[in-house]
Design a protein around this motif. Structure first.
Motif, PDB file in Angstrom:
ATOM      1  N   SER A   1      29.439  48.745  24.916  1.00  0.00           N
ATOM      2  CA  SER A   1      28.161  48.829  24.186  1.00  0.00           C
ATOM      3  C   SER A   1      27.261  49.887  24.823  1.00  0.00           C
ATOM      4  O   SER A   1      26.571  50.631  24.120  1.00  0.00           O
TER       5      SER A   1
ATOM      6  N   LYS B   1      23.927  45.899  20.241  1.00  0.00           N
ATOM      7  CA  LYS B   1      24.324  44.499  20.154  1.00  0.00           C
ATOM      8  C   LYS B   1      23.678  43.784  18.972  1.00  0.00           C
ATOM      9  O   LYS B   1      24.255  42.858  18.411  1.00  0.00           O
TER      10      LYS B   1
ATOM     11  N   TYR C   1      25.151  46.246  15.282  1.00  0.00           N
ATOM     12  CA  TYR C   1      26.495  46.725  14.971  1.00  0.00           C
ATOM     13  C   TYR C   1      27.038  46.130  13.676  1.00  0.00           C
ATOM     14  O   TYR C   1      27.727  46.819  12.925  1.00  0.00           O
TER      15      TYR C   1
ATOM     16  N   PRO D   1      33.680  45.381  16.020  1.00  0.00           N
ATOM     17  CA  PRO D   1      33.928  45.259  17.463  1.00  0.00           C
ATOM     18  C   PRO D   1      35.342  44.761  17.742  1.00  0.00           C
ATOM     19  O   PRO D   1      35.958  44.109  16.897  1.00  0.00           O
TER      20      PRO D   1
ATOM     21  N   LEU E   1      32.198  42.791  24.089  1.00  0.00           N
ATOM     22  CA  LEU E   1      32.350  43.627  22.891  1.00  0.00           C
ATOM     23  C   LEU E   1      32.793  45.018  23.304  1.00  0.00           C
ATOM     24  O   LEU E   1      32.245  45.606  24.238  1.00  0.00           O
ATOM     25  N   ARG E   2      33.758  45.532  22.580  1.00  0.00           N
ATOM     26  CA  ARG E   2      34.180  46.925  22.737  1.00  0.00           C
ATOM     27  C   ARG E   2      34.268  47.519  21.345  1.00  0.00           C
ATOM     28  O   ARG E   2      34.525  46.822  20.364  1.00  0.00           O
ATOM     29  N   PHE E   3      34.068  48.824  21.259  1.00  0.00           N
ATOM     30  CA  PHE E   3      34.099  49.507  19.978  1.00  0.00           C
ATOM     31  C   PHE E   3      35.092  50.660  20.051  1.00  0.00           C
ATOM     32  O   PHE E   3      35.095  51.409  21.026  1.00  0.00           O
TER      33      PHE E   3
END
Length: 65
Positions: free
Chosen positions: A17, A32, A35, A42, A49-51
């Protein structure tokens, strides 16, 4: 992001993030909170959380062409 050249469509690299926030020049809290509204999907890594980089690139293309 650090002078990197993205390939067409971005990569599958996972970003935190904080990295996305730095890239988009917004706060991490904004990422956060927004998104979902922005349509960023995510990837959950445990509770984190990773994108995907390519999803962020796709969002920017949709939003700003």
């Amino acid at each position: 992001m650090g002078g990197e050249i993205l390939t067409q469509g971005g990569s599958y690299r996972l970003l935190t993030s904080a990295e996305v926030a730095d890239w988009l020049k917004v706060s991490e809290l904004t990422i956060k909170n927004k998104y979902r509204a922005w349509g960023l999907r995510p990837q959950k890594v445990g509770r984190l959380l990773r994108f995907r980089e390519r999803d962020v690139v796709a969002y920017l293309e949709r939003k700003y062409g």
